[in-house]
Write a protein that holds these residues in place. Structure first.
Motif, short mmCIF file in Angstrom:
data_model
loop_
_atom_site.label_atom_id
_atom_site.label_comp_id
_atom_site.label_asym_id
_atom_site.label_seq_id
_atom_site.Cartn_x
_atom_site.Cartn_y
_atom_site.Cartn_z
N GLY A 1 5.62 10.74 -33.00
CA GLY A 1 4.79 9.69 -33.60
C GLY A 1 5.62 8.64 -34.31
O GLY A 1 5.38 7.43 -34.19
N GLY A 2 6.62 9.10 -35.05
CA GLY A 2 7.51 8.16 -35.74
C GLY A 2 8.29 7.31 -34.77
O GLY A 2 8.49 6.11 -35.00
N ARG A 3 8.72 7.90 -33.65
CA ARG A 3 9.47 7.14 -32.65
C ARG A 3 8.59 6.07 -32.00
O ARG A 3 9.05 4.97 -31.70
N VAL A 4 7.31 6.41 -31.78
CA VAL A 4 6.38 5.42 -31.21
C VAL A 4 6.22 4.25 -32.18
O VAL A 4 6.31 3.08 -31.78
N LEU A 5 6.00 4.55 -33.45
CA LEU A 5 5.86 3.49 -34.46
C LEU A 5 7.14 2.68 -34.61
O LEU A 5 7.10 1.46 -34.79
N TYR A 6 8.27 3.37 -34.57
CA TYR A 6 9.58 2.70 -34.67
C TYR A 6 9.72 1.67 -33.55
O TYR A 6 10.07 0.51 -33.79
N ALA A 7 9.47 2.10 -32.32
CA ALA A 7 9.61 1.20 -31.17
C ALA A 7 8.60 0.05 -31.25
O ALA A 7 8.95 -1.11 -31.02
N TYR A 8 7.36 0.38 -31.59
CA TYR A 8 6.34 -0.67 -31.69
C TYR A 8 6.72 -1.69 -32.76
O TYR A 8 6.66 -2.91 -32.52
N GLY A 9 7.11 -1.20 -33.92
CA GLY A 9 7.49 -2.11 -35.00
C GLY A 9 8.70 -2.96 -34.64
O GLY A 9 8.76 -4.14 -34.99
N TYR A 10 9.64 -2.35 -33.94
CA TYR A 10 10.84 -3.09 -33.54
C TYR A 10 10.49 -4.20 -32.56
O TYR A 10 10.88 -5.36 -32.74
N VAL A 11 9.72 -3.87 -31.54
CA VAL A 11 9.41 -4.84 -30.49
C VAL A 11 8.51 -5.96 -30.99
O VAL A 11 8.63 -7.10 -30.56
N THR A 12 7.63 -5.66 -31.92
CA THR A 12 6.70 -6.69 -32.40
C THR A 12 7.21 -7.43 -33.63
O THR A 12 6.52 -8.31 -34.14
N SER A 13 8.40 -7.11 -34.10
CA SER A 13 8.93 -7.77 -35.29
C SER A 13 9.36 -9.20 -34.95
O SER A 13 9.67 -9.52 -33.80
N SER A 14 9.39 -10.02 -35.96
CA SER A 14 9.77 -11.42 -35.77
C SER A 14 11.29 -11.56 -35.82
O SER A 14 12.00 -10.70 -36.36
N MET A 15 11.75 -12.67 -35.30
CA MET A 15 13.19 -12.94 -35.33
C MET A 15 13.68 -13.04 -36.77
O MET A 15 14.81 -12.65 -37.08
N GLU A 16 12.83 -13.54 -37.65
CA GLU A 16 13.22 -13.71 -39.05
C GLU A 16 13.42 -12.36 -39.75
O GLU A 16 14.23 -12.25 -40.66
#
Length: 150
Positions: free
Chosen positions: A104-119
């Motif tokens: 579950g943490g890995r799913v959230l990690y990947a989702y958060g990483y991919v949807t994060s902004s360049m800033e």
């Protein structure tokens, strides 16, 4: 000479997480990387978009984030799977719970990483950082179990 191995009741849950869910997660993240590679126009065999591509393309940035999240997963999968399979022999119910928290943490990690902004520079990955706690718990159990075997 035949060898008989007795596994504890419930060990199948550990196997389901370690040899079922984790490889599926790896495949899913790899599929995301492949999809974003096409959108970012990053040709094989280049593992990442260049800095210039990232400056000019939000898709290239997302691809790099997905590729890094997937790479981090691949770096941590082998030892996590081994820790699960070993600890499940001693704690067949607690171990898959830690494994589920890790997945579950890995799913959230990947989702958060991919949807994060360049800033934010990939800062969205922090929402899944709890997988480190699950992995540390598995490592602690392994040390405990190993000491019990001495």
């Amino acid at each position: 000479m035949p060898l008989t191995v007795t596994l504890p009741d419930g060990y199948g849950y550990t196997v389901l997480v370690a040899l079922g869910m984790i490889p599926v997660l790896g495949f899913a993240q790899g599929s995301v990387v492949t999809t974003l590679r096409a959108a970012a126009k990053v040709p094989y065999p280049n593992p990442y978009a260049t800095a210039d591509q990232v400056k000019n393309s939000k898709e290239a940035y997302k691809f790099n984030c997905a590729q890094r999240a997937h790479g981090n997963l691949l770096e941590n999968m082998p030892q996590t799977m081994a820790l699960l399979l070993f600890n499940g022999l001693f704690f067949p119910l607690a171990t898959p719970v830690l494994g589920l928290l890790w997945v579950g943490g890995r799913v959230l990690y990947a989702y958060g990483y991919v949807t994060s902004s360049m800033e934010s520079r990939g800062g969205g990955r922090r929402i899944g950082g709890a997988f480190w706690l699950a992995q540390l718990g598995l490592l602690g159990l392994s040390v405990y179990n190993a000491l019990q075997m001495l």
